[in-house]
Structures are given as C-alpha cells and as structure tokens.
Design a protein around this motif. Structure first.
Motif, PDB file in Angstrom:
ATOM      1  N   GLY A 142       0.775  -1.425   0.126  1.00  0.00           N
ATOM      2  CA  GLY A 142       0.028  -0.222   0.081  1.00  0.00           C
ATOM      3  C   GLY A 142       0.869   1.210  -0.061  1.00  0.00           C
ATOM      4  N   ILE A 143       1.970   1.045  -0.500  1.00  0.00           N
ATOM      5  CA  ILE A 143       2.846   2.427  -0.526  1.00  0.00           C
ATOM      6  C   ILE A 143       2.172   3.683  -1.579  1.00  0.00           C
ATOM      7  CG2 ILE A 143       5.080   3.436  -1.113  1.00  0.00           C
ATOM      8  CD1 ILE A 143       4.855   1.643   1.429  1.00  0.00           C
ATOM      9  N   LYS A 144       1.970   4.336  -1.244  1.00  0.00           N
ATOM     10  CA  LYS A 144       1.404   5.455  -2.131  1.00  0.00           C
ATOM     11  C   LYS A 144       2.252   5.961  -3.387  1.00  0.00           C
ATOM     12  CE  LYS A 144      -2.112   6.716   1.408  1.00  0.00           C
ATOM     13  NZ  LYS A 144      -3.272   5.722   0.657  1.00  0.00           N
ATOM     14  N   LEU A 145       3.585   6.405  -2.653  1.00  0.00           N
ATOM     15  CA  LEU A 145       4.502   6.915  -3.575  1.00  0.00           C
ATOM     16  C   LEU A 145       5.895   6.340  -3.480  1.00  0.00           C
ATOM     17  CD1 LEU A 145       5.236   9.314  -5.573  1.00  0.00           C
ATOM     18  CD2 LEU A 145       5.689  10.636  -3.531  1.00  0.00           C
ATOM     19  N   SER A 146       6.488   6.016  -4.412  1.00  0.00           N
ATOM     20  CA  SER A 146       7.821   5.340  -4.476  1.00  0.00           C
ATOM     21  C   SER A 146       8.808   6.334  -5.104  1.00  0.00           C
ATOM     22  CB  SER A 146       7.819   3.769  -5.092  1.00  0.00           C
ATOM     23  OG  SER A 146       6.889   2.847  -4.294  1.00  0.00           O
ATOM     24  N   ILE A 147       9.678   6.636  -4.408  1.00  0.00           N
ATOM     25  CA  ILE A 147      10.786   7.572  -5.142  1.00  0.00           C
ATOM     26  C   ILE A 147      12.046   7.087  -5.123  1.00  0.00           C
ATOM     27  CG2 ILE A 147      11.875   9.948  -5.069  1.00  0.00           C
ATOM     28  CD1 ILE A 147       9.535  10.681  -3.578  1.00  0.00           C
ATOM     29  N   PHE A 148      12.750   7.014  -6.461  1.00  0.00           N
ATOM     30  CA  PHE A 148      13.971   6.369  -6.748  1.00  0.00           C
ATOM     31  C   PHE A 148      15.092   7.498  -7.182  1.00  0.00           C
ATOM     32  CE2 PHE A 148      10.726   3.347  -7.704  1.00  0.00           C
ATOM     33  CZ  PHE A 148      11.105   2.406  -7.081  1.00  0.00           C
ATOM     34  N   VAL A 149      16.126   7.239  -6.599  1.00  0.00           N
ATOM     35  CA  VAL A 149      17.274   8.404  -6.677  1.00  0.00           C
ATOM     36  C   VAL A 149      18.418   7.857  -7.309  1.00  0.00           C
ATOM     37  CG1 VAL A 149      18.402   9.990  -5.392  1.00  0.00           C
ATOM     38  CG2 VAL A 149      16.177   9.697  -4.473  1.00  0.00           C
ATOM     39  N   PRO A 150      18.688   8.028  -8.577  1.00  0.00           N
ATOM     40  CA  PRO A 150      19.812   7.505  -8.966  1.00  0.00           C
ATOM     41  C   PRO A 150      21.336   8.434  -8.722  1.00  0.00           C
ATOM     42  CG  PRO A 150      18.874   8.902 -10.814  1.00  0.00           C
ATOM     43  CD  PRO A 150      18.071   8.880  -9.351  1.00  0.00           C
ATOM     44  N   GLY A 151      21.090   9.673  -7.942  1.00  0.00           N
ATOM     45  CA  GLY A 151      22.369  10.134  -7.496  1.00  0.00           C
ATOM     46  C   GLY A 151      22.933  10.872  -8.479  1.00  0.00           C
ATOM     47  N   LYS A 152      22.650  11.121  -9.677  1.00  0.00           N
ATOM     48  CA  LYS A 152      23.451  11.790 -10.650  1.00  0.00           C
ATOM     49  C   LYS A 152      22.432  12.172 -11.862  1.00  0.00           C
ATOM     50  CE  LYS A 152      26.101   8.495 -10.855  1.00  0.00           C
ATOM     51  NZ  LYS A 152      25.495   7.271 -10.191  1.00  0.00           N
ATOM     52  N   ALA A 153      22.615  13.165 -12.393  1.00  0.00           N
ATOM     53  CA  ALA A 153      21.566  13.711 -13.257  1.00  0.00           C
ATOM     54  C   ALA A 153      21.508  12.804 -14.745  1.00  0.00           C
ATOM     55  CB  ALA A 153      22.029  14.817 -13.826  1.00  0.00           C
ATOM     56  N   ASP A 154      22.625  12.002 -15.154  1.00  0.00           N
ATOM     57  CA  ASP A 154      22.585  11.287 -16.003  1.00  0.00           C
ATOM     58  C   ASP A 154      22.122   9.572 -16.085  1.00  0.00           C
ATOM     59  OD1 ASP A 154      24.739  10.335 -14.507  1.00  0.00           O
ATOM     60  OD2 ASP A 154      26.083  10.056 -16.084  1.00  0.00           O
ATOM     61  N   GLY A 155      21.233   9.705 -14.685  1.00  0.00           N
ATOM     62  CA  GLY A 155      20.519   8.236 -14.594  1.00  0.00           C
ATOM     63  C   GLY A 155      21.180   7.196 -13.868  1.00  0.00           C
ATOM     64  N   PHE A 156      20.703   6.142 -13.821  1.00  0.00           N
ATOM     65  CA  PHE A 156      21.118   4.990 -13.150  1.00  0.00           C
ATOM     66  C   PHE A 156      22.254   4.302 -13.919  1.00  0.00           C
ATOM     67  CE2 PHE A 156      16.812   5.569 -11.955  1.00  0.00           C
ATOM     68  CZ  PHE A 156      16.807   5.113 -10.492  1.00  0.00           C
ATOM     69  N   PRO A 157      23.220   3.677 -13.259  1.00  0.00           N
ATOM     70  CA  PRO A 157      24.516   3.163 -13.655  1.00  0.00           C
ATOM     71  C   PRO A 157      24.246   1.712 -14.457  1.00  0.00           C
ATOM     72  CG  PRO A 157      24.547   2.611 -11.404  1.00  0.00           C
ATOM     73  CD  PRO A 157      23.501   3.718 -11.930  1.00  0.00           C
ATOM     74  N   CYS A 158      23.232   1.507 -15.750  1.00  0.00           N
ATOM     75  CA  CYS A 158      23.148   0.314 -16.144  1.00  0.00           C
ATOM     76  C   CYS A 158      22.451   0.616 -17.486  1.00  0.00           C
ATOM     77  CB  CYS A 158      21.900  -0.311 -15.467  1.00  0.00           C
ATOM     78  SG  CYS A 158      20.184   0.440 -15.359  1.00  0.00           S
ATOM     79  N   GLU A 159      22.600  -0.518 -18.334  1.00  0.00           N
ATOM     80  CA  GLU A 159      22.277  -0.242 -19.572  1.00  0.00           C
ATOM     81  C   GLU A 159      20.518   0.079 -19.990  1.00  0.00           C
ATOM     82  OE1 GLU A 159      24.345   0.082 -22.232  1.00  0.00           O
ATOM     83  OE2 GLU A 159      25.766  -0.307 -20.816  1.00  0.00           O
TER      84      GLU A 159
END
Length: 927
Positions: free
Chosen positions: A676-693
């Motif tokens: 029942g989580i209403k909002l999930s926020i994900f933080v890559p820590g950098k402007a160019d996104g997550f370190p993956c393909e």
C-alpha cells in the motif's frame, strides 16, 4: 618483474618508497646499492660508485694528510695541469671535464655489462626445453623426457636440436632483445639512466610455444622457423598494445588486473624456473614419475653442487639481515653468484686434480653430430652470431602451429603487460624523476615492436638493473649507448665465454630465483589476502605447474570472476541502511506554518517517509537480498511508522545489471500492490540516470511524472484530484534533496492539497504564484514571507521590521554582489530567480527560491560575501535592507532588530539540518 605487490625483504634503501617483489632482478641482483639518497652529480666532482672525490674529506682532513709524499706530488701535478688547462685552453678544459665525467661512469657500464652476461647465461640456455637435445648429446629415453607430457596432451619432447650450439643461440636471443630494448629506450624514454632487459619471466611461455611447434612440425629447422615467427609475432603484439595504450593515454587500465591472480602467476612461474634450473644442471627433463626420480638420483652429483650453493646463500643472507629483516649488504647476492665460477673451479681441481669435467659444463659451440651439420668445420664469428637472423622463413612456417599457439600468445601478452606499469613508477620515485607513464608505454611499444620484426623475444625496463646503474653514476645517452655497445660485444663473444661457466652457476641462479618467486606467491601472500583469494593463488600455482600456461590463464580468469561474484554477495551488503525522514530536511524552507505543522505531525508527517540506501553492485547474485530486504523493512516497521512514501537512494550504487534492473521494476510494483505504498521515489544520485544499460529512469517514472512540472491551475476538487493522482505511483529524482521535497509535497497534499497552491512561492510541483495586482498587495505578501522566517515573532513587529526595506528591480545578467565584496545589505527575493555560485570552484551553484532572505549573516556578522549572486530573470523584484538602515534600526528599536537575529538563527538551523542529510553532495552554499 619488479612488482609492488609486496615489499621485498631485501630492500634497504628507505628512499625507494615503491615496494618491489622478489622477482629475479630483486633477489639475484639486489634491489638497491645503498641506503643513502641518490648521489647528485656536481660540475667539478661527479659521483662514482664509491663516492665523490673531493679535496677535503674525512671530516675536514686534507687530501695531503692521508697520502704519501709521492701521492702528494702527483696530486699537485694533476691540479696544476687542470689549472693550466682551465686558464689557457677553455675548450680543451671542457673536453677534459667531459672525459673525467665519462671515466667515472665506467664502473656503472662495466657492472651492467657483467650483469647482462651473468643473467643471460642461465636464462638464455632455458629458452628451449632440455628434451630438445643438443646435436652431440646422447639420445635420451622417453622415460627421461616426459616432464611436460601431461601438460601437452601426452606429447613427449625427445629429439635432436637442428643446429649446433643450442645454448649459444638462446644466449644470443637474450642479448639481442636486451640490445634492441636498450637502444630504443635510450632515444624514446624520458629516463636518463634506465636499463633494458629481456623479459625473463616469459621463459616459461617460450618453452610452451616450443612444445606446440615441435609436436606439430617436428624437430627440424622448419620448427625453428615457426618458433621464431611466433616469438616475433608475440613481441610485435606486445609492442602494439603498449604503443596503443600510451598513445591513447590508457596506461591506468593496467592497474585493474586482480592482484591475487598476478601473485598466483608469480608463484607458478617460480616453480617453473626452479624446475628449469634443475633441468639445466642435470641436462634431463624433470618428472615426478618413478623413472624420472631415478634418473635425477643418477645425476645427484650435479644437483648436489647446486643445492649446496643455494643453501650457502640462504644461510649467509639470513645471518646478514638487520633488525628490520633487510639485508645489510645489498650486493651480497650478485657477488655470491659471480664467485660461484672460481669457487667451483677451485673445488673441482682440489677434488679431482683435473680442471675440466665435461659433465659439469655446457657443450662447446661447434660440437656437432656429423661434419655436415657444422658446414665443414667451425663457423666464423659472424656466421655463428648471424644465424639468429636467418632462422625465420615464412615459406616454412606451420600455420597450424600458429593457430594452436594463439591461447599461449594471449597469455604471454597479458602477462607481459603487468611489468611496465609497476617498474616505471617505482623507478621514477626512486630517482626523483617526473615522467609520463604514457610516454614510457609508447617507448616500450617501440622497443618490443622493433625486436619482434627480427623474431626476437620481449623486453622491458628492469627496475633493479636501472637502480644499480643509477647508483653507480650511470647517466645520459652516451653512457647508455656505451652499455649497448658492450652488450653487443657480448652478443658475439658471450656464448664462447659461457662454455667455461659451470652448469651449477646457471642452475643455482635459476633455483634461487624460482624459490624466491614461489615464496613471493605463496608464503609472503599469506595473511595479506582473504581466504578465497588465497585459495585462488594456490589453484593458479598448481594448475600452472601441472597443466601449463594456458590452463593457468583460464584458472586465473575463473578465480577472478569467482572472487568478484562471491565478494559482491558476501561483503558489500546491497542495503547500506534505512531510516525515517523525521530528522531529514529538504531545501524547501519557505513553506507556510500550516505546511510545517503537517510535516512535523506524528501521524501525517515525515515519520511516514522511509529512506533506504543501496550500495555496491546490484546484480543477479544479490537480487533477492535487496528485494526481500526492502520488503522486510516495510513489513517490520511499527504501526505508527508505517510508510506512505518510500525513497530508495542509489547514490552509492556502482553498477546495475539487467537482472537487477528487472528486479527493481518488480519491486516498485510490489510496494504498491502488497504494502500500500502511495509513492515510491527512486534516486540515481546523478543527472545522467542509473548506472545500467536499461533506461530505468524512464521505466520507473509514472506516466504522469513528465507532466508534474506544469501549473495545476484551480484550487477546486477537480484540480486537487489531478494533483493527488500525480503525487502517487513512482517518481525518479536526481538527488536526495529533490526526493525529500517531492515526498514532503506528497504528505502535505494528502492532508490539505490547497497548501501546495501557494500564492507566494513556487513549490517543487510547479504550482505558480498568483499574479500580484498592486504594490500594496506585494508588500503584504513580503511581510507574510518574512513572518514565515520567524514564526515566533509578532506580526506587528515584522511589519515594523519590513518598513526599513527598500524595493529594487533587476534584469537578467545583473550581479547583486561578488564573492569577497563587503556585506552592505541583505535582500528578500519576492519575484524572479537568482543563483549563487562559488568562485574558483568546479561549477558549484545553488538556486535561490522565491521567499528566501540572502546576505543576512554577512550583514549581522559584518564579514565579506561568501558567494557571487547572479540574476536569472528580467523584472526580478527584491526588497533590500541596507547597512545604514540596519544600524538605525538597532539604535532606534532593538526589539525590531531582534527579528533579523531570529531569521539568521532559523536559517542556520535549517541549513545545518539540510547539510546533515546531503553528505554526498556539494551544492549547499553559504549565501
């Protein structure tokens, strides 16, 4: 290899801060000559190996006081000659100085030449396996020559070498590679005193290539042609790799080889070299079979001499160590090996009365099985020496053998790359020379490429020989060219000298080197690596000993991958930690008192926000750990802390593979459907996104996320419904601060969405301020903004405080003040946009939001500005409190002045709280 994998127990020079391992040049030739700093040449008295000649030595005692009358007369005559030359013939005197300096480099040149001969004999005779017998040697039975049969598919090397003088050919191969390397480094390296050497660690690879070629093509000259083609091809490839790394400035990539894999290779090569030493001494191949051991026992009279000399050196070395475990006499090992030959001759003469016993020496160069093999007798000096340049014939090369040799050549190239990045920094530090790693890599590219064109084997700059040469006074191109010249002389006459050297000298040197390398890899590494890495070291040593180089390379790759996978799972837990956002503060400081009341509430506030921080590499091996870990954190949360919003911070994550990316997307869905989580926020820590393909930023953003920067318009139920819809689901924020702002807005909207439609400031969601219709209305909003900064003060007091402000208008590009300028005012931003930046910093900036007070600390404390403030929008409106008005306020009504003190304290409190949860960022600036 001179490797900084561990400090050598024989290093005595404290100024050599780059550690070395116990490779051949370090153990046999010692790692340095003295413990004092390097000698620096002067104009009058250049240094030599034993110190500088001076007119005043021994603590001030004159030269005449320590010499006889005859020496005094000679000294006076010599000084008079120098004085006469200096005064009457300045050009001749300069030539005299050059000659004097050159003469003082003779010991260094002679020492290095002697070392080249001493090293070249044992390793030169080791290029070709013992089973490939000299033409005059008695044919060996297969039971004596299956030392490497298991390592080479059951093949037993037992045949006749196609040319006379097999050992002479190997010695010239060593010297030729050293000559070309020295010549190339003289003109391409930035070191003025480096010494090149054939890469002796690659001898095992040379023997492995020999087995492949002979098994494929037989024992004739055609096999030698293919073999020298492979030697040259591997050298060219090594040179090309070095050159490309240098030209592309990628030298640092060589530091990423796993350390325990290198140490395992060192130990395995140590076993190989020690075994080669025994084979060179006994002239039979070593095997652990019953017949092989019996044959070695038959040659025990030869091996006993080697064991005796080795035991003697070990005993003397142990007895001459100082308190720190270093040798008191750095030249002990090389002097000992030089003395082995005269000691052996003396012992042989004393025991048998005969100065020669053919079994103890290498065969003569012109010894042949028949007359035709010798081409009619003893060849000329050039004919013997030039044979090395005529062996390679492309028409007789076996391309089948070349293809079969590719794995071995790959292993050879990879192993060759590890030496140079170790030796160059160590020598640069030891000699206090500033060099460019990429230039030196390019120089090694030239040296290996050139020698490979002639079918030669690999070379490199040897750390220990270079240090000995440097300590002995060797310096400059002329001296380096002299080393090249004398080594060239050895190329012609060295093999003739080698026949007078006893096998035990070569065997002892190889055995000593091999034992040192084995101890380096196995004994000295114990306790320095974890259990898994140490098991990998043993595995590589065992595989290299019994299965060969290619299998050892494969074992090293498997060990590295296995270690990486297990350590990634066992050590860096993917979840670093978690906490509620009760103590966390965003940079949104201009909220209304009602909004702060909601955020501080124990039921609806920040306690309902859970922050989880990931770390390390997220991959298929720890997917279940971080997925189940997050679920357990939520499931085990107390009822009063049951989260509405969850923030997952990826700032410390180094990499995410596709399996982990899929798991993160599934985790997002599970958080909504199961918990029942209403909002999930994900933080890559950098402007160019997550370190993956995978484009996780796109996948994790809710469809409405891209519209959340728009102005939401009306305050009605329809507008509130749209706002609440956009505050649920999932969202990607660049950093933790943005995530906290968004989470706070979400909490406020759940209680009173109307608070986000603030008429005064622009929220993170983009709810813009209402158009101000009059100046009077603008002043009312300004007073309301100031009151938010000090909610404990009476509004009447804040209105009196605002009466001291004056209205100012700025346009885009204006500068309010410069960093370091005098603080003469503080300002309230009413309409528009500002940005604060630090001078002489790498783009460190902070945007100033509407409703912020800036410059208040400088005005109160009377110190200079901490940053530069620029205007970003036309028609920017600020209200300014000048220093004159501030001083008047303090004099006329201290109670009103207290409002500014309250604003300063509140700002400092908020800023400290904000910085405490932004330790990975550097954008929080003093303004």
């Amino acid at each position: 290899m001179d490797s900084p994998l561990r400090p050598s127990r024989r290093i005595s020079a404290p100024h050599i801060v780059a550690p070395t391992n116990r490779y051949f040049r370090d153990s046999v030739l010692s790692t340095s000559l003295a413990s004092e700093p390097p000698l620096q040449p002067s104009n009058d008295n250049p240094p030599h190996l034993y110190g500088a000649v001076d007119d005043n030595i021994n603590g001030g005692q004159s030269f005449e006081n320590v010499e006889g009358e005859s020496s005094r007369a000679q000294r006076i005559s010599f000084d008079a000659t120098k004085s006469s030359l200096r005064s009457r013939q300045p050009i001749l005197y300069q030539q005299w100085q050059r000659l004097e300096r050159a003469s003082l480099q003779i010991p260094a040149i002679a020492l290095i030449t002697l070392f080249h001969l001493m090293v070249g004999i044992p390793f030169g005779v080791s290029y070709f396996p013992v089973g490939w017998k000299s033409s005059s040697s008695e044919a060996a039975s297969p039971e004596h020559d299956n030392a490497m049969s298991e390592a080479h598919g059951g093949f037993v090397l037992n045949g006749t070498f196609p040319l006379p003088g097999k050992q002479a050919l190997g010695i010239r191969m060593f010297l030729f590679s050293t000559i070309i390397g020295q010549l190339a480094l003289t003109f391409t390296s930035n070191f003025p005193n480096c010494i090149a050497l054939q890469m002796v660690e690659n001898v095992p690879f040379c023997q492995a290539l020999t087995y492949i070629v002979v098994e494929t093509q037989g024992y004739g000259k055609e096999a030698l042609s293919t073999l020298f083609f492979l030697f040259g091809l591997s050298s060219v490839i090594v040179g090309l790799v070095f050159y490309l790394l240098g030209r592309m400035e990628l030298g640092r990539i060589l530091y990423f080889f796993p350390a325990h894999v290198l140490v395992g290779c060192i130990g395995g090569i140590g076993v190989f070299i020690a075994r080669t030493g025994l084979e060179v001494t006994s002239d039979i191949s070593f095997t652990l079979s019953v017949n092989g051991l019996r044959s070695f026992l038959e040659k025990f009279h030869l091996l006993a001499v080697v064991f005796g000399f080795e035991a003697g050196l070990r005993l003397i070395s142990q007895c001459t160590k100082d308190g720190s475990g270093n040798s008191k006499y750095p030249l002990l090992a090389p002097i000992y090996f030089i003395l082995i030959t005269p000691m052996f001759y003396l012992g042989l003469w004393m025991l048998s009365g005969n100065g020669q016993d053919e079994e103890y020496f290498f065969p003569p160069l012109n010894e042949c099985s028949d007359e035709s093999e010798c081409n009619g007798g003893t060849s000329s000096l050039w004919g013997e020496s030039g044979e090395i340049f005529h062996l390679m014939n492309l028409s007789t090369v076996s391309w089948t053998a070349v293809v079969r040799s590719i794995p071995t050549m790959i292993a050879l190239v990879m192993f060759s790359l590890i030496h140079v990045p170790i030796n160059i920094p160590a020598f640069a530090v030891s000699t206090n020379v500033d060099v460019d790693m990429n230039v030196e890599l390019t120089a090694h590219g030239y040296s290996n490429g050139i020698v490979g064109m002639f079918g030669g084997v690999q070379n490199y700059m040897a750390y220990t020989q270079s240090m000995i040469y440097f300590k002995s006074g060797g310096n400059g191109k002329a001296s380096s060219l002299a080393v090249t010249l004398f080594t060239t002389v050895l190329f012609f006459v060295g093999p003739s000298i080698a026949v007078y050297m006893p096998r035990c000298m070569a065997g002892t040197l190889l055995l000593h080197c091999g034992i040192d390398l084995f101890l380096e890899g196995i004994y000295d590494s114990y306790g320095r690596y974890d259990y898994l890495e140490y098991c990998g070291i043993w595995a590589i040593v065992i595989v290299m000993t019994f299965a060969g180089m290619e299998a050892a390379l494969l074992a090293g790759a498997i060990s590295a991958l296995l270690t990486y996978a297990i350590q990634s799972i066992a050590y860096p837990k993917p979840i670093r930690g978690s906490m509620t956002a009760v103590t966390l503060r965003s940079s949104e400081w201009n909220r209304s008192p009602c909004a702060y009341e909601i955020l501080d509430n124990d039921e609806t506030g920040r306690i309902r926000v859970r922050v989880v921080q990931f770390q390390g590499h997220l991959f298929f091996g720890n997917v279940s750990l971080f997925s189940d870990g997050v679920k357990e954190l939520i499931k085990n949360s107390p009822v009063e802390e049951s989260p509405y919003v969850i923030i997952i911070d990826f700032t410390l994550v180094l990499g995410i593979d596709s399996s982990a990316a899929q798991a993160i997307m599934k985790l997002r869905d599970s958080l909504t459907s199961q918990f029942g989580i209403k909002l999930s926020i994900f933080v890559p820590g950098k402007a160019d996104g997550f370190p993956c393909e995978v484009n996780l930023s796109k996948e994790l953003n809710s469809p409405s996320a891209s519209h959340q920067e728009t102005n939401y318009g009306s305050h009605g139920s329809h507008g509130n419904g749209r706002l609440l819809a956009r505050l649920t689901g999932s969202r990607v924020c660049d950093d933790l601060d943005q995530a906290l702002v968004f989470a706070e807005d979400s909490l406020i909207a759940m209680v009173n969405p109307g608070l986000l439609y603030d008429n005064i400031k622009r929220s993170f969601l983009g709810a813009g301020n209402k158009q101000i219709k009059s100046l009077e209305e603008e002043k009312i909003y300004a007073i309301d903004l100031l009151h938010r900064k000090c909610p404990g003060e009476e509004r009447d007091l804040v209105e009196q405080f605002f009466s001291f402000f004056s209205r100012e208008i700025y346009d885009k590009g204006d500068i309010l003040w410069k960093q370091g300028s005098k603080s003469d005012s503080c300002k309230l931003l009413m309409i528009g946009s500002l940005i604060s930046s630090l001078e002489n910093e790498a783009g460190t900036t902070e945007t100033i939001s509407i409703g912020s007070v800036i410059g208040e600390s400088g005005l109160v404390e009377n110190y200079n500005r901490n940053s530069t403030v620029h205007v970003l929008a036309n028609g920017t409106i600020l209200y300014s409190l000048s220093r004159e008005s501030w001083e008047e306020m303090k004099q006329r009504d201290p109670r009103v002045a207290h409002v500014l003190y309250a604003i300063v304290v509140r700002y400092l409190t908020l800023r400290v709280q904000h910085v405490s949860n932004r330790i990975f960022e550097t954008r929080c600036l003093p303004i």
